[in-house]
Design an enzyme around this catalytic site. Structure first.
Site, PDB file in Angstrom:
ATOM      1  N   ASP A  75       0.827  -1.201   0.000  1.00  0.00           N
ATOM      2  CA  ASP A  75       0.000   0.000   0.000  1.00  0.00           C
ATOM      3  C   ASP A  75       0.863   1.254   0.000  1.00  0.00           C
ATOM      4  O   ASP A  75       1.996   1.251   0.492  1.00  0.00           O
ATOM      5  CB  ASP A  75      -0.971   0.005   1.183  1.00  0.00           C
ATOM      6  CG  ASP A  75      -0.275  -0.071   2.540  1.00  0.00           C
ATOM      7  OD1 ASP A  75       0.736  -0.798   2.653  1.00  0.00           O
ATOM      8  OD2 ASP A  75      -0.728   0.598   3.493  1.00  0.00           O
ATOM      9  N   GLU A 141       0.217  -0.962   6.013  1.00  0.00           N
ATOM     10  CA  GLU A 141       1.277  -0.297   6.768  1.00  0.00           C
ATOM     11  C   GLU A 141       1.049   1.201   6.828  1.00  0.00           C
ATOM     12  O   GLU A 141       1.321   1.841   7.852  1.00  0.00           O
ATOM     13  CB  GLU A 141       2.644  -0.587   6.141  1.00  0.00           C
ATOM     14  CG  GLU A 141       3.814  -0.326   7.073  1.00  0.00           C
ATOM     15  CD  GLU A 141       4.298   1.127   7.080  1.00  0.00           C
ATOM     16  OE1 GLU A 141       5.050   1.501   7.988  1.00  0.00           O
ATOM     17  OE2 GLU A 141       3.919   1.895   6.156  1.00  0.00           O
TER      18      GLU A 141
END
Length: 383
Positions: A75, A141
């Site tokens: 991500d 994250e």
């Protein structure tokens, strides 16, 4: 993408393919599927783990013995205003100066590409390597970090999975590739403080209790407090107030309460309980009517000199000729969750000068060097 003068390396081809997928947290956009296909071809056992709305996977190749894990996230943070970018953020553009531009180039799709290609090369050269190689990849994250690495680590803990060493691909380098590796991170302890007073008219202060006036000396003392000295690996613990709110919006009303948000970035010289007790003592000393909601984002962790740091330093030296510098500065990372397994953890990735910025970019050739460093580290530990 503007074609460079020479064909792209395997690492850059994969990095560009990952960058072209707009995987704004927590969306993965097929990045993990792409990585898993490459690992399956090498004989990795794959375990996708979708937890909540988050895609993760665990992959492992090898038998008994020490386990080296590569960890990271697919991500990326939002792009910000698209008109501010010189090139579309998900185009994966290599400019005339040899810079790979795009969201995630540094943080951290470039590292993911280097990890995959380094492992492909290593398995071809050392098909019967010692121990095992693993991957722990998440798409959570850059978000709340609740259903990503934290949750996967708990599953690994429950079944007694072994992780001896872990390389997290966070962009650790400062000005040149490999000049800094992170061998630990400070803990992060946040708080929302509420100080209660009594609302009233500003013309009749004797009938009210102004929480701003009451809290100001206590907040000043907290800001001036010396929490610890730090140590050889960590700077002293820091305290910062990030938000302060009170008032009704009217100039003639004394507010009834004040809220303050603050954060500790703390070293291994302080504990959560110790910091909380010292804050409470200061607030009580000022006679405040107060309440705090605490939020622990992560405990400090430290990887002291040993096999993993030695191998990483050796790889950096062999590829770049540089001596690396271990550091624990900066924010938090998913390494804080992995370290709870007793794992030696380091973060090694590209230069971090443009992470989370418009026009995120890194030197494209650095990714090929990073691949070589990861490969040399594999050789040092598992060949």
């Amino acid at each position: 993408m503007t074609a460079p003068s020479a064909p792209l390396s395997a690492t850059l081809e994969l990095a560009c393919e990952l960058i072209r997928r707009p995987s704004v947290t927590p969306v993965d956009e097929g990045c993990q599927e792409l990585m898993m296909r490459r690992l399956a071809a090498l004989g990795f056992e794959l375990e996708p783990m979708r937890i909540g709305e988050v895609d993760n996977f665990w992959a492992r190749r090898g038998g008994e013995g020490p386990v080296l894990c590569f960890a990271g996230h697919t991500d990326v943070v939002p792009t910000g205003p698209l008109h501010g970018w010189q090139h579309p953020p998900f185009e994966a553009h290599i400019d005339g100066d040899g810079m790979l531009c795009g969201r995630g180039a540094a943080d951290m799709k470039g590292s993911l590409a280097s990890m995959i290609v380094a492992v492909e090369r290593f398995v071809v050269m050392h098909p019967n390597h010692k121990g095992a190689i693993a991957f722990l990849i998440t798409s959570d994250e850059e978000g709340p970090a609740q259903h990503g690495t934290r949750a996967v680590v708990e599953r690994l803990r429950e079944r007694g999975e072994r992780l001896d060493w872990c390389i997290v691909g966070e962009p650790s380098s400062s000005t040149l590739l490999g000049d800094v590796v992170k061998n630990g991170r400070r803990g992060s302890l946040g708080a929302l403080l509420t100080v209660r007073g009594k609302q009233g008219h500003v013309a009749y202060p004797q009938l009210a209790k102004n929480p701003i006036h009451l809290a100001a000396p206590a907040l000043a003392e907290l800001a001036a407090e010396h929490w610890d000295e730090g140590n050889a690996f960590f700077p002293p613990t820091s305290f910062q107030i990030s938000n302060l709110n009170a008032g009704t919006g009217a100039s003639n009303v004394i507010p009834g309460e004040l809220t303050a948000m603050f954060n500790f970035r703390f070293s291994t010289e302080s504990t959560v309980d110790g910091l909380q007790q010292r804050v409470a003592a200061i607030l009580d000393r000022h006679g405040l009517d107060w309440h705090i909601d605490w939020a622990l984002s992560g405990l400090p962790f430290l990887t002291e000199p040993g096999a993993l740091l030695d191998a990483v330093a050796s790889g950096i030296r062999a590829v770049t000729g540089r001596e690396t510098r271990p550091s624990t500065t900066g924010g938090t990372s998913d390494g804080r969750f992995i370290a709870t397994l007793g794992t030696q953890v380091v973060e090694l990735g590209p230069v971090n000068a443009t992470i989370h910025q418009i026009d995120e970019r890194i030197l494209a050739s650095d990714l090929d060097c990073l691949t070589d460093i990861y490969y040399q580290t594999l050789v040092e530990l598992l060949a």
